[in-house]
Design an enzyme around this catalytic site. Structure first.
Site, short mmCIF file in Angstrom:
data_model
loop_
_atom_site.label_atom_id
_atom_site.label_comp_id
_atom_site.label_asym_id
_atom_site.label_seq_id
_atom_site.Cartn_x
_atom_site.Cartn_y
_atom_site.Cartn_z
CG HIS A 187 -2.35 -2.79 -1.48
ND1 HIS A 187 -3.48 -2.78 -0.69
CD2 HIS A 187 -1.70 -3.94 -1.18
CE1 HIS A 187 -3.50 -3.86 0.06
NE2 HIS A 187 -2.43 -4.59 -0.23
CE LYS A 214 -8.92 10.65 2.77
NZ LYS A 214 -9.35 9.31 2.47
NE ARG A 215 -0.12 7.81 1.20
CZ ARG A 215 -0.11 7.79 -0.14
NH1 ARG A 215 0.72 8.58 -0.81
NH2 ARG A 215 -0.92 6.99 -0.80
CE LYS A 231 -4.09 8.93 0.01
NZ LYS A 231 -5.11 7.87 -0.04
#
Length: 842
Positions: free
Chosen positions: A370, A561-562, A567
């Site tokens: 992942h 999101k985290r 990101k």
């Protein structure tokens, strides 16, 4: 794909049949006899609990029926091992799966309660953190919906990762005691305890046949108690379960110590033992945290393999036949210790030789990777494993020895290859590379998106792809349409069903039927009205949650999101500051109004991510209080992002921010959820964004920035972020505002670490290089949003073309290509021969 709606219709009459008591009678019965309360004086909590137990009754009956069917068909079973599941709230999901929602609403209204209001009594299950856990829950939903014989296995945490509160813009972590009021969905198997060993030593001995054997002795014992949470399919009788393990002491307390007056010492071992399942992801910054994490991983793996073999023994078949009846999926490296554990069980407990045991292991395990980030690949100190799990460390050394001998034999021309692929890193502190262990011990290794699959072959695990050219592949992630459209977005789901029928709930490709309707002006108006309802619901939630009103006529621009540097929430903030500067420089010029919404948690020890949260709040405070902005730009951060919050945010999203540095996001599923609900995406060519672009069409998505190959090339040639700083006036101004304390006048150097990361420390995530392409793409967003008819048309097409991103498709790919299992009752069971009768097992 999953069984068709036609197949499921036959089961619905049985589901819809009236039980012995009406739903109202069941609710009142449980309020009285399960909760011990007066049913004539109900309140929200009592009615919620009574309803929960009434729903659970119906699920248990179907679960027992499913277990019997699994034995009747001698089905090969899938065991999905994951340290995280993130199911969210259960009540509404169960009611929709059982097709009881309308009946329940009517019953509760008769009792003076509202289902949506009652649902707020349920706390999100603290069993996962983010995308990994949410994906695992989507896959469990699809396993059930597709009638696949599969189970989820993990840990029943008492506390989730943490409850996020915001204090003066800073993240503060509080305990997430999600079961403090009890959890009606648990089925605790208190009679079923599995012993799990730690520490001790190994010794060799000769068995009765004179063979040298090894045993693990003088261990510390912890008991694992099984807790089942049911997972129903949609509209039929199929119900499977997640089995989550809770740690129990092997003894309640030391009575002798207690009688001597040492009351704390008497229960100390019990408390230490039960810490194993106390909290999701304890901090691993210190040695205690590292040890506890490793204990968690082995604890649930050991209990799970004991459970798997217990079931298998009921079939009375040879262990050599195990891979024909058992498929074990390792969801990331957290369960990778299962490989040496199964070897230990097969050799030390069952008496098999190494070669036979290893063949069984390789054929049984598969591993999903992942992550693309090498630093995120898990490793454990050899000394730690050797102390906690001495027999397993011996087995890992032997796996590595045999593996490297084969590598050197097959590739004598590359003497460094063995070191690169070794399961053990050499150096001052030897480490076990868990990803390498998982690859060597599995028959299939898969990435989670097309780009990710290519990256693990070409870069991350290039040497392993050379050694095992058929082993590495990919299965693009998916999301369940039951939860992420039908449940969370009733206005849009009802409109879709009215337009094309209900089959999309089982077969998401049916959404293609919406494409012609994108050209229908009346349908576009209905679509826009449904989106407006979701924006109204989110606006009410924002007002209740943080006391801030939002303008429904603005573009809802969302990044939830985290919080992580890759990101790139920071890039989003830089765009927000750019918009702010443009408005204040030219207050009389028209602008596209936006509400920019952030949410997400930063890891407690991730100081740069926590500083980005503070920056978001500081920028929001400046912008939201500036009269020149006058409501044209609003910025907000929703605390404690979780599944139930996502269920309100995602349906209202109009612009989905998926802006990670290309080559760093394995897949993502938030991008899929938002697109399925009609959002347009602005994103990089990263993760599943690429496949979403291919599906919806390049004209219906806003792609910008460097490709993964360009990122690699820039780093190779020497990347200079200050080149962009010097040559882009808007960028320079934004960075200077951060550097001079414009948004933190009381602490002018507060955001200096962020500026240093951009200018002095190499801008590893390449925000400076992608800033101008991002701004240009956002300008294109503004122009399209001002043409509301075209925006809605493209919104419809985004939803219509999301069929391939169903988790039903994903799990059926796993079933066909990796697990080799079939839906219950279908042809292809591993054996048609007779078997001994077996009672349903728990």
């Amino acid at each position: 794909m999953c069984p068709s709606p036609t197949k499921k219709e036959g089961a619905r009459s049985e589901i819809a049949a009236s039980p012995a008591r009406t739903l109202k009678e069941d609710i009142l019965h449980h309020i009285c006899y399960t909760l011990g309360n007066d049913p004539e004086r109900p309140n929200k909590y009592k009615v919620y609990m009574g309803l929960a137990y009434a729903v659970r009754d119906r699920l248990i009956a179907r679960w027992i029926k499913t277990q019997r069917a699994l034995y009747d068909h001698l089905a090969k079973r899938v065991y999905f091992l994951s340290l995280e599941f993130l199911p969210g709230r259960f009540l509404k999901n169960y009611l929709i799966s059982l097709r009881m929602e309308e009946e329940t609403r009517e019953t509760l209204a008769e009792m003076g309660f509202d289902l949506d209001d009652l649902e707020e009594q349920e706390w999100d299950a603290g069993l996962g953190n983010g995308g990994l856990g949410r994906l695992a829950s989507c896959y469990m939903d699809s396993i059930a919906c597709c009638d696949l014989p599969g189970y989820g296995y993990g840990i029943h945490y008492d506390y989730g990762i943490f409850h996020q509160v915001i204090d003066n813009g800073y993240q503060r972590e509080q305990a997430d005691n999600w079961i403090r009021h009890g959890n009606p969905w648990d089925i605790k198997r208190r009679h079923y305890l599995v012993p799990v060993n730690f520490n001790g030593r190994t010794e060799t001995y000769r068995d009765a046949a004179g063979r040298m054997r090894v045993r693990w002795v003088d261990t510390d014992l912890v008991m694992a108690m099984a807790c089942d949470i049911l997972v129903p399919g949609y509209g039929d009788d199929y119900v499977t379960n997640m089995r989550l393990w809770a740690a129990q002491s092997s003894r309640e307390f030391n009575l002798e110590t207690f009688n001597q007056g040492d009351y704390i010492g008497a229960v100390e071992s019990k408390v230490i033992s039960e810490n194993i399942s106390k909290v999701l992801y304890p901090s691993d910054e210190g040695e205690f945290g590292k040890e506890l994490r490793l204990k968690q991983q082995y604890f649930f793996v050991a209990a799970t393999l004991d459970d798997i073999l217990r079931r298998y023994r009921k079939l009375q078949r040879s262990l050599a036949d195990l891979p024909n009846f058992v498929a074990i999926q390792l969801n990331d490296t957290h369960p990778a210790i299962a490989i040496p554990e199964l070897m230990r069980l097969l050799m030390d407990e069952e008496g098999l030789g190494w070669d036979e045991a290893w063949t069984i292991c390789e054929k049984t395990f598969a591993y999903t990777n992942h992550t693309i980030l090498p630093e995120a690949l898990e490793s454990w100190p050899v000394d730690l494993i050797g102390r906690l799990l001495p027999r397993h460390m011996q087995i890992i050394f032997e796996i590595n020895h045999r593996f490297l001998e084969a590598v050197r034999s097959r590739h004598p021309d590359d003497p460094d290859l063995a070191q690169r692929v070794s399961l053990i890193t050499e150096g001052e502190t030897k480490q076990v590379r868990m990803a390498h262990l998982a690859i060597v011990g599995s028959h299939t290794v898969n990435g989670v998106a097309a780009l990710h699959g290519e990256i693990i072959k070409r870069h991350l695990f290039r040497d392993f792809h050379r050694l095992y050219p058929r082993r590495l592949q990919y299965v693009t992630n998916g999301i369940t349409p039951r939860r992420w459209l039908k449940q969370v977005n009733p206005p849009l789901a009802d409109l879709i069903t009215e337009a094309i029928g209900p089959d999309w709930i089982f077969d998401l490709e049916q959404l293609r039927g919406l494409e012609p309707l994108a050209e229908d002006a009346a349908f576009r108006q209905q679509w826009a009205a449904a989106k407006r309802q979701n924006k109204e619901r989110l606006a009410r939630y924002i007002l209740r949650k943080i006391g801030l009103g939002v303008n429904l006529d603005t573009l809802f621009d969302v990044q939830v999101k985290r919080i992580h540097e890759y990101k790139r929430q920071l890039l989003n903030v830089m765009h927000v500051i750019t918009l702010y500067n443009r408005i204040t420089d030219h207050p009389d010029e028209p602008t596209t109004p936006r509400t920019v919404i952030f949410a997400g948690k930063a890891a407690p020890a991730y100081h740069q991510a926590k500083l980005i949260i503070k920056l978001i709040h500081s920028v929001a405070n400046t912008i939201n209080s500036d009269p020149l902005v006058n409501g044209r730009l609003r910025v907000l951060f929703l605390p404690n992002y979780c599944v139930s919050q996502a269920e309100k945010v995602i349906p209202a999203t109009e612009l989905s921010e998926q802006i990670s540095t290309a080559g760093m996001e394995a897949s993502g599923t938030g991008n899929m959820k938002m697109t399925l609900n009609g959002a347009l995406t602005i994103g990089t060519m990263d993760g599943a964004n690429i496949e979403i672009m291919e599906a919806v069409g390049a004209e219906n998505i806003f792609i910008f920035g460097l490709s993964s190959e360009e990122v690699v090339e820039k780093r190779r040639k020497g990347y200079d972020p200050n080149h962009y700083y010097r040559n882009d006036g808007e960028l320079k101004r934004v960075v200077d505002m951060l550097a001079t304390g414009h948004f933190s006048p009381q602490q002018p150097h507060l955001f200096a670490p962020i500026v240093q990361g951009l200018r002095e420390k190499g801008d590893f995530y390449m925000l400076m290089a992608d800033y101008r392409p991002y701004i240009t793409a956002q300008d294109a967003v503004d122009r399209l949003f001002n043409d509301s008819d075209q925006w809605v048309r493209r919104s419809i097409l985004n939803t219509a073309r999301m069929g391939r991103f169903s988790s039903d498709r994903a799990v059926m790919e796993y079933a066909r290509r990796i697990w080799h299992v079939h839906p219950l009752g279908k042809e292809g069971d591993p054996s048609a021969s007779s078997r001994p009768a077996a009672a349903p097992t728990v």
